[in-house]
Design an enzyme around this catalytic site. Structure first.
Site, mmCIF file in Angstrom:
data_model
loop_
_atom_site.group_PDB
_atom_site.id
_atom_site.type_symbol
_atom_site.label_atom_id
_atom_site.label_comp_id
_atom_site.label_asym_id
_atom_site.label_seq_id
_atom_site.Cartn_x
_atom_site.Cartn_y
_atom_site.Cartn_z
ATOM 1 N N PRO A 2 0.899 -1.233 -0.232
ATOM 2 C CA PRO A 2 0.014 0.161 -0.077
ATOM 3 C C PRO A 2 0.919 1.457 0.047
ATOM 4 C CG PRO A 2 -0.128 -1.170 2.016
ATOM 5 C CD PRO A 2 0.602 -2.089 1.281
ATOM 6 N N GLU A 3 0.740 2.047 -1.108
ATOM 7 C CA GLU A 3 1.425 3.305 -1.037
ATOM 8 C C GLU A 3 0.075 4.314 -1.240
ATOM 9 O OE1 GLU A 3 4.797 3.563 -3.794
ATOM 10 O OE2 GLU A 3 5.337 1.453 -3.276
ATOM 11 N N LYS A 61 0.376 8.126 3.256
ATOM 12 C CA LYS A 61 0.023 6.548 3.359
ATOM 13 C C LYS A 61 -0.564 6.261 4.714
ATOM 14 C CE LYS A 61 4.477 5.360 1.348
ATOM 15 N NZ LYS A 61 5.822 4.870 1.612
ATOM 16 N N ARG A 295 16.681 -2.059 0.078
ATOM 17 C CA ARG A 295 15.669 -2.613 -0.872
ATOM 18 C C ARG A 295 16.139 -2.679 -2.176
ATOM 19 N NH1 ARG A 295 11.882 1.777 1.415
ATOM 20 N NH2 ARG A 295 13.289 1.940 2.876
#
Length: 308
Positions: A2-3, A61, A295
């Site tokens: 979820p962004e 967010k 990441r």
DNA sequence: CGAAAAACCTGCATGC
DNA sequence: TGCATGCAGGTTTTTC
């Protein structure tokens, strides 16, 4: 994950399904799902029971539901949610079988209709009932998607910057000021994009997609970028999130679903994220994955030249 | 003080 | 088959 587009989809769904409904009970199935709450789950239950949600608001967010006062007036606090990596807010009837959902963390029950569930596999998300405090960044502005303006923010959100769908950031002067702030720091452009205190809402997926659209390498130092290049990146980030919003957000392996449980399908449109070894849709060069900030960063080595 | 790294957490894929 | 390892990653906390 979820962004901004996914959270906005959730906010919109909440606005349609839970506003005006009176809360009759709150069940916390895992204590860690309630954070930043001094009194823990018991305090959350006490603050919510008997009141009703009055608005669904978002910044970056973070998403929150303001509460009507006991007498129907006053909005001094809100139920704040951050979905983390895998959080979902679902409007679901107890009869829909999710009583067997092993990741159900919090259940909010209403006087009428289906429950509001907070489901979260990877447990990076959380709920809290937070005080609303005045904004520190220039008064009301609210957020995109037609939700109400937000002259007040939940305390844990007070340090979060406006997002690129915020009407305030659509104004040329505000966008120019943001552009200057991006170039004022000395770091790679992706690091700036992910800085929620500079611009909120952008996560790893949309950062990579925006940089690909803008043909900019993630490590380009911001203090050496031209204003027009930074503007291109910001516009690309806004555009990719708007496109994703139309599609209902990105989802992977069914971890993310919207407020009703339907997965978004923007992931079918991703140009580089998760596409290591696949051809760049623009030039055909093979997409590369590198580790950056602990990441993955995906990019086209031909379209997005690394700084020397 | 600012930037970078570590910690938090679970489930799935992979390798031996 | 079973076990260890790696990976996903947003935010907060800790460290440098």
């Amino acid at each position: 994950m979820p962004e901004l587009p996914e959270v906005e989809t959730v906010r919109s769904g909440l606005a349609d399904h839970v506003l005006g409904r009176r809360i009759t009970g709150v069940q916390v199935l895992r204590d860690r799902a309630v954070r930043r709450q001094a009194g823990g789950a018991e305090e959350m239950r006490a603050l919510l029971t008997g009141r009703a949600f009055s608005a669904a608001v978002r910044r970056g967010k973070f998403c929150w539901l303001t509460l009507d006062g006991p007498g129907g007036v006053g909005e001094d606090y809100a139920l704040l949610a951050h979905l983390g990596m895998s959080g979902q807010l679902l409007v679901a009837d107890a009869a829909s079988g999710a009583a067997t959902n092993p990741h159900l963390r919090v259940r909010v029950e209403f006087a009428d209709g289906p429950d509001l569930w907070f489901v979260d596999q990877r447990t990076f998300g959380y709920l809290t009932v937070a005080d609303l405090v005045p904004t520190s960044d220039g008064g009301p502005g609210g957020d995109a998607g037609g939700s109400p303006v937000a002259p007040l923010l939940p305390a844990p959100v007070a340090h979060i910057a406006r997002d690129l769908l915020d009407p305030v950031l659509a104004e040329p002067a505000a966008r120019a000021a943001l552009n200057r702030r991006v170039r004022a720091g000395r770091r790679g452009i992706k690091r700036a994009l992910l800085d929620q205190e500079l611009i909120s809402g952008v996560g790893n997926i949309y950062a990579d997609e925006a940089l690909w659209r803008a043909k900019v390498h993630y490590a380009r130092p911001t203090d050496r970028m031209r204003p027009a290049t930074v503007a291109t990146v910001l516009d690309a980030a806004e555009a990719v999130m708007r496109d994703a919003l139309v599609a209902g957000g990105t989802s992977f392996d069914a971890l993310y679903v919207n407020v009703n449980g339907a997965s978004g399908y923007f992931d079918r449109s991703l140009a580089v994220y998760g596409q290591e070894g696949e051809p760049c849709p623009r030039c055909g060069a093979l997409v590369v994955r590198e580790t950056f900030m602990n990441r993955s960063s995906f990019f086209c080595p031909r379209c997005q030249r690394a700084p020397r």
